[in-house]
Motif scaffolding. Structure first.
Motif, short mmCIF file in Angstrom:
data_model
loop_
_atom_site.label_atom_id
_atom_site.label_comp_id
_atom_site.label_asym_id
_atom_site.label_seq_id
_atom_site.Cartn_x
_atom_site.Cartn_y
_atom_site.Cartn_z
N SER A 225 34.52 34.41 53.90
CA SER A 225 34.38 33.06 54.44
C SER A 225 34.87 33.03 55.87
O SER A 225 35.48 33.98 56.35
CB SER A 225 35.14 32.05 53.56
N THR A 226 34.63 31.92 56.53
CA THR A 226 34.89 31.84 57.98
C THR A 226 35.87 30.73 58.33
O THR A 226 35.83 30.20 59.44
CB THR A 226 33.56 31.61 58.73
N HIS A 227 36.77 30.41 57.40
CA HIS A 227 37.63 29.25 57.64
C HIS A 227 39.05 29.44 57.11
O HIS A 227 39.77 28.47 56.91
CB HIS A 227 37.02 28.01 56.98
N LYS A 228 39.48 30.67 56.90
CA LYS A 228 40.85 30.91 56.43
C LYS A 228 41.65 31.48 57.60
O LYS A 228 42.02 30.75 58.50
CB LYS A 228 40.81 31.79 55.19
N SER A 229 41.92 32.79 57.58
CA SER A 229 42.57 33.34 58.78
C SER A 229 41.60 33.32 59.97
O SER A 229 42.02 33.37 61.12
CB SER A 229 43.07 34.77 58.52
#
Length: 407
Positions: A225-229
């Protein structure tokens, strides 16, 4: 009930004010820059960009002239930052990306080994098998971890030899150290299974260059995904250096799982990648510094921080075991003091996950981790009233409402 846009505005304002008063240590969240957020309202959000994997330029809808150009350009950015030959951006979440990999690579009756929820796995194949159709066609087993929350490679060697899996999924939601992907690749070559890496939590660290790239280490395919770290918009992706694998995954994603893949996230994703190219290395290094500093401070106050024998953590998160310190859901109790973090997802342990991506993005440094650790001490060890601690948490957090490492 929402009767007007004023009601909507008021509720959103309450939410924003509440979140600004809280210390966000949820490892799976981050704060996107205003520039990234601005693109989520672009015209792409009301358009369709459906295509088949073989011919992405041949769109099922007209009007895609510049959407196609933009999507392919964003694919190039993703391939570049993750050092991959092939990419697919159509999954609208990391979980959806993982499902597409599992369904594309497995045949009925195949066995997959993944990380169990109790070991902070992402809950991919196991929960999928709660659906009868998947349970009757996919067999799932789980790899073991040692006391430092590292993969027990010796036990995994025995597992793959005895069970002969088709797929081994590494990575999860509690990754505090890099997994032994190179060693598992040697096993994969010997026993003939595939390695998929769930990079959802460490995408930002991989892009920053502070965490080993699983593709370089031997993973056949990586999803995330592209929205954690990674401080981008919510969404998913799959990358690989194997054309056949990415082709099969793409044909699984669409049309069976996704048709409209929420195109408005692509300009936002492209912008966040450009930010990471410019600021990512400094951002990633500071995330890890903050994680280590927070772990050391918490341990100093008497908390059982896991992974001590290996330096607590090398990533954006740390794990603490509260043991008998508290007998109710820790995360819900901490929220009363304005501290946001995550309970163990299996619901069977007293472990808590603490993440540093957002507080780092907001401008906090190592010295501020000492203050955060003190908040944990006051609420959990000293048993101070939550309402008193929450006032100090809010006062502290409101000093850090900017956005660093961004345009």
């Amino acid at each position: 009930m929402l009767k007007s846009t004023r009601d909507i505005d008021n509720l959103l304002k309450k939410h924003e004010n509440y979140r600004e008063s809280c210390l966000n240590l949820i490892a799976s969240e981050n704060y996107a820059s205003n520039k990234v957020r601005s693109y989520l309202s672009c015209d792409f959000g009301n358009r369709y960009g459906c295509y088949v994997t073989e011919n992405p330029q041949e769109r099922e809808y007209t009007g895609n002239k510049y959407i196609y150009e933009f999507e392919m350009a964003t694919q190039e950015l993703v391939k570049d930052i993750f050092k991959a030959k092939y990419a697919d951006l159509r999954p609208i979440s990391g979980h959806m990306a993982g499902m597409s990999v599992v369904l594309a690579l497995l045949e009925p009756g195949d066995l997959v080994i993944e990380v169990h929820l109790k070991d902070w796995g992402h809950g991919l194949v196991g929960p999928m098998c709660q659906i009868r159709q998947f349970n009757e066609t996919i067999d799932v087993k789980y790899m073991d971890f040692n006391e430092d929350r590292a993969v027990d490679i010796e036990k995994l060697k025995v597992q793959v030899k005895e069970l002969k899996p088709k797929l081994v999924i590494m990575g999860g939601s509690g990754t505090i150290f890099a997994e032994p992907v190179k060693e598992v690749r040697e096993l994969a070559d010997e026993y003939g299974f595939l390695i998929a890496y769930d990079a959802s939590h460490v995408t930002g660290l991989i892009a920053s260059g502070v965490f080993p790239n699983p593709l370089n280490e031997g993973a056949h395919i990586m999803f995330g995904s592209t929205h954690k770290s990674f401080p981008g918009p919510q969404g998913g992706f799959v990358v690989s250096n194997n054309e056949e694998l990415i082709f099969n995954v793409g044909n699984t994603i669409s049309p069976s799982l996704v048709t409209s893949h929420h195109l408005n996230r692509l300009p936002a994703l492209a912008t966040s990648i450009l930010e990471m190219k410019k600021f990512g290395n400094d951002y990633g290094k500071q995330i890890v510094k903050n994680s280590k500093a927070l772990a050391v401070s918490l341990e100093k106050y008497g908390f059982n921080v896991l992974g001590k024998n290996r330096g607590f953590t090398d990533t954006h998160l740390l794990l603490i075991d509260l043991g008998d310190i508290i007998d109710i859901a820790p995360a819900q109790y901490l929220e009363k003091a304005g501290i946001l973090c995550s309970d163990d997802f299996s619901g069977n342990s007293t472990e808590v996950r603490i993440g540093t991506p957002e507080v780092t993005r907001r401008g906090m440094k190592e010295k501020d981790m000492e203050t955060i650790a003190l908040f944990f001490k006051r609420i959990l060890l000293d048993k101070e009233p939550a309402e008193l601690v929450s006032k100090d948490v809010e006062q502290f957090n409101r000093q850090f409402l900017g956005t660093e490492y961004s345009f």
